[in-house]
Design an enzyme around this catalytic site. Structure first.
Site, mmCIF file in Angstrom:
data_model
loop_
_atom_site.group_PDB
_atom_site.id
_atom_site.type_symbol
_atom_site.label_atom_id
_atom_site.label_comp_id
_atom_site.label_asym_id
_atom_site.label_seq_id
_atom_site.Cartn_x
_atom_site.Cartn_y
_atom_site.Cartn_z
ATOM 1 N N SER A 191 2.072 0.252 1.264
ATOM 2 C CA SER A 191 1.547 -0.907 1.988
ATOM 3 C C SER A 191 0.279 -1.427 1.305
ATOM 4 O O SER A 191 0.334 -1.841 0.144
ATOM 5 C CB SER A 191 1.314 -0.527 3.448
ATOM 6 N N ASP A 282 11.195 -4.662 7.869
ATOM 7 C CA ASP A 282 9.756 -4.680 7.596
ATOM 8 C C ASP A 282 9.326 -6.113 7.302
ATOM 9 O O ASP A 282 9.910 -6.770 6.434
ATOM 10 C CB ASP A 282 9.466 -3.782 6.386
ATOM 11 N N HIS A 312 8.829 -0.188 8.277
ATOM 12 C CA HIS A 312 7.570 -0.016 7.570
ATOM 13 C C HIS A 312 6.973 1.353 7.917
ATOM 14 O O HIS A 312 7.026 1.802 9.052
ATOM 15 C CB HIS A 312 6.597 -1.118 7.996
#
Length: 342
Positions: A191, A282, A312
């Site tokens: 991320s 996601d 995610h």
């Protein structure tokens, strides 16, 4: 604080473990009917986790920063597996607090992964990603240097980038002291950490990384893509949380800077070979995959993998087994293979 915050972590963890130990038909009964969107079907393990999270507040971002940080640390403890066979020690990497993981019995001169944790540049820590780093170290047979870069809003852009670069350059300069091969230093992250790994790959003034391992990276803070509209609510990372993170990290007028949005860099041809994995459900999916396509167009060796039934943050969920564990194992295998062949 939610009412469940008063329940000891041990008790909630026991409930989660019991739920995942149930027969598949019972798990399906708890999770509800299969979720299908954009031609994809959500994995039962992911759907069950999202159902359980309606009781335990695990939302990423939102509210006060301190509260969000505590919430993430607590959520991670609920699915914290034991990863044996790894030694860890604290150190300062270029002035940045870091933690070095070494699998027991690993020879000197091994590959090294410099890892940046996720959390929207505002939450997350060495502890929130402790077991991910241990698992990568054991599975890929590498040393892992996890970097505790400064977080927004106390330290907005470019503080995190400066720390990420400093730690990587320290690793290059001190590879032998870390027990690593200076020609086999990779970068990686999930991320926001994937964003920092990409930025380091583009802007380091030292030797370029040998490889990049990017989990569902943030690559462009300037635009909204279709996946954000499709999956911005109900799949752990929300549209609201993404706005919350971006606003803490960087003012809008600076977001076109490639050090914020590496997808917008003019030239990606010097980027290292890359394994980039996205999650099907996601909101970050499309920008990650667009970054992979731009790398490929620039002549970079890139393996793009969409785990189309996951959400995610799946790397941190490997302790629940099933598809979560499979996806992390695949990424670790790609890292090991790439650095071994090199």
């Amino acid at each position: 604080m939610s009412p469940t915050d008063l329940i000891p972590v041990r008790a909630v963890k026991a409930v989660v473990g019991a739920a995942y130990g149930l027969p598949k038909p019972v798990k399906r009964l708890i999770a509800g009917r299969p979720v299908r969107r954009d031609g994809q079907t959500l994995a039962l393990e992911a759907q069950l986790l999202l159902t359980l999270s309606q009781v335990e507040n695990t939302e990423l971002g939102g509210g006060g920063v301190d509260e969000a940080r505590v919430r993430l640390e607590r959520a991670q403890k609920l699915i914290d597996p034991k990863v044996p066979g790894v030694q860890a020690r604290e150190l300062s990497a270029g002035g940045v607090r870091s933690r070095l993981y070494t699998p027991k019995g690993l020879a000197e001169g091994s590959p090294l992964l410099v890892f940046y944790h996720g959390g929207g540049f505002a939450v997350g820590s060495l502890n929130s990603h402790d077991n991910v780093c241990k698992q990568l170290a054991v599975s890929a047979k590498v040393r892992v240097l996890s970097v505790d870069y400064r977080l927004a809003p106390e330290h907005p852009f470019p503080a995190g980038v400066e720390d990420a670069l400093a730690a990587y350059e320290y690793a290059v300069e001190n590879a032998e002291a870390l027990g690593a091969d200076p020609d086999a230093i990779a970068v990686g992250g999930d991320s926001a950490g994937g964003n920092l790994a990409a930025v380091v790959s583009l802007f380091t003034e030292r030797r370029k990384p040998a490889f990049a391992l990017l989990f569902y990276p943030t690559t462009d803070l300037t635009s909204r893509r279709r996946s954000r509209e499709l999956f911005g609510e109900g799949f752990y990372l929300t549209d609201k949380a993404m706005t919350w993170f971006s606003d803490h990290y960087c003012p809008e007028e600076l977001r076109k800077d490639p050090k914020v949005s590496p997808l917008l860099a003019d030239d990606l041809s010097d980027f290292p070979a890359t394994y980039l994995v996205t999650a099907g459900f996601d909101p970050l999916r499309d920008e990650g995959e667009e970054f992979a396509r731009r790398l490929e167009e620039a002549g970079v060796k890139v393996a793009l993998r969409r785990q189309d039934d996951l959400i995610h943050g799946f790397a941190n969920m490997f302790g629940l087994g099933g598809r979560f564990a499979e996806a992390l194992a695949e990424a670790a295998g790609a890292l090991r293979m790439a650095l071994t062949l090199r």
